[in-house]
Write a protein that holds these residues in place. Structure first.
Motif, short mmCIF file in Angstrom:
data_model
loop_
_atom_site.label_atom_id
_atom_site.label_comp_id
_atom_site.label_asym_id
_atom_site.label_seq_id
_atom_site.Cartn_x
_atom_site.Cartn_y
_atom_site.Cartn_z
N THR A 144 -12.31 2.48 -30.07
CA THR A 144 -12.51 3.63 -30.64
C THR A 144 -11.50 4.22 -31.51
OG1 THR A 144 -12.03 4.86 -28.72
CG2 THR A 144 -14.65 4.25 -29.21
N GLU B 29 -20.20 -2.87 -26.79
CA GLU B 29 -21.39 -2.08 -26.36
C GLU B 29 -21.92 -2.65 -24.89
OE1 GLU B 29 -23.54 -0.03 -30.13
OE2 GLU B 29 -24.06 -2.26 -29.69
N GLU B 30 -21.53 -3.83 -24.64
CA GLU B 30 -21.94 -4.32 -23.23
C GLU B 30 -20.90 -3.80 -22.23
OE1 GLU B 30 -23.54 -8.67 -24.52
OE2 GLU B 30 -21.54 -8.53 -23.96
N LYS C 281 -19.48 -0.47 -22.91
CA LYS C 281 -19.73 0.93 -22.54
C LYS C 281 -21.24 1.22 -23.73
CE LYS C 281 -17.95 5.65 -22.53
NZ LYS C 281 -16.80 6.48 -22.86
N PRO C 282 -22.11 1.35 -23.50
CA PRO C 282 -23.19 1.67 -24.47
C PRO C 282 -22.96 2.90 -25.07
CG PRO C 282 -24.31 0.81 -22.37
CD PRO C 282 -22.75 0.92 -22.13
N GLY C 283 -23.22 2.97 -26.43
CA GLY C 283 -23.02 4.20 -27.03
C GLY C 283 -21.64 4.34 -27.87
N THR C 284 -21.00 3.29 -27.55
CA THR C 284 -19.54 3.15 -28.33
C THR C 284 -19.54 3.73 -29.93
OG1 THR C 284 -18.98 1.89 -26.41
CG2 THR C 284 -17.11 2.33 -28.10
N LEU C 285 -20.51 3.29 -30.41
CA LEU C 285 -20.49 3.13 -31.92
C LEU C 285 -20.92 4.80 -32.05
CD1 LEU C 285 -22.15 0.15 -33.45
CD2 LEU C 285 -19.97 0.88 -33.35
N SER C 286 -21.24 5.66 -31.33
CA SER C 286 -21.84 6.92 -31.76
C SER C 286 -21.05 7.77 -32.58
CB SER C 286 -22.11 7.67 -30.52
OG SER C 286 -20.81 8.21 -29.67
N GLN D 24 -22.81 1.84 -37.23
CA GLN D 24 -24.34 1.71 -36.54
C GLN D 24 -25.09 1.11 -37.63
OE1 GLN D 24 -25.62 5.27 -34.53
NE2 GLN D 24 -23.70 5.96 -34.81
N LYS E 162 -24.26 -2.66 -38.06
CA LYS E 162 -24.92 -3.32 -36.92
C LYS E 162 -26.43 -3.79 -37.02
CE LYS E 162 -26.10 -2.80 -32.18
NZ LYS E 162 -26.51 -1.61 -30.94
#
Length: 242
Positions: A149, A188-189, A191-196, A202, A205
């Motif tokens: 990030t 994302e596997e 930690k889900p939501g890392t692209l927020s 996003q 993807k």
């Protein structure tokens, strides 16, 4: 505001006849992701069918070693176009060049290489995570997310903004796009939501995931491999004496 052009996908088709005559590429690796997974991704994105011969025991690896087909006594190894190719980077470069996924000139290739190497560094951290001692895993996972990030994703977000197109380099799908999507999904596997915090990534993807060949590879039952579990890691340790 620049109008966004419709997605284009034109992996090379000029070698179809030679591909039929030469047979499908054959991939030699364990029954898991590791360094072979990016090769699977690239072939699948190019629409190339491939076969796999799995290394499931140390005996399977010893046979390849004794047959003298592993140039540097290590895998991945891919049989393609009459060659027994080793070294992950060399294999990926060959496939990307063969299927028109490596830019139109040296400058584009240089950018693709830089973006690919960044994603490779990030994925390398994730691949080594299951092999970390149990007492350092939580700290290592936090480092992966921090690097994703603050070091890696901001670069790609900025690149997409500067490009103003659907892809990282030029206005055509390249190896860099495929490699980045693989890296995004791996993060994302973890930690889900890392692209927020990255709206362009996003959208990227979503676009790249819906390219027909890639969408097919992401479906259950494809040759894409699942994240490594403890049983797989234990077997890999036995095979490679880790």
């Amino acid at each position: 505001m620049m109008r966004r052009k419709r997605l284009q996908f034109s992996a090379g088709k000029g070698d179809e006849n030679s591909e039929i005559m030469a047979g499908k590429p054959k991939l030699h690796y364990t029954r898991g992701r590791g360094r072979m997974e990016s090769i699977r991704w690239l072939l699948a994105a190019a629409g190339v069918e491939f076969e796999e011969e799995f290394i499931e025991t140390k005996g399977d690896l010893d046979k390849l070693l004794n047959d003298g087909v592993l140039l540097f006594q290590q895998v991945p190894m891919v049989e393609i176009d009459g060659m027994k190719m080793v070294q992950t980077r060399a294999i990926l470069c060959y496939i990307a060049g063969k299927y028109n996924l490596y830019g139109k000139d040296l400058k584009e290739r240089a950018w693709i290489d830089m973006y690919v190497e960044g994603a490779t560094d990030l994925m390398g951290m994730i691949m080594s995570h299951p092999l970390q001692p149990a007492d350092t895993k939580e700290k290592n996972l936090a480092l992966i997310i921090e690097r994703a990030t603050t070091r890696y994703f901001p670069v790609y977000e900025k690149a997409l903004k500067a490009q103003g197109h659907d892809y990282l380099v030029g206005n055509k799908l390249s190896w860099a796009d495929i490699h980045l999507l693989e890296a995004i999904l791996m993060v994302e596997e973890c930690k889900p939501g890392t692209l927020s915090a990255f709206p362009l990534l996003q959208a990227f993807k979503g676009r790249i995931s819906n390219i027909p060949t890639i969408k097919k590879f992401l479906q259950p039952g494809s040759q894409r491999k699942p994240p490594p579990d403890e049983k797989y890691i234990a077997n890999v340790r036995k095979i490679f004496n880790i």
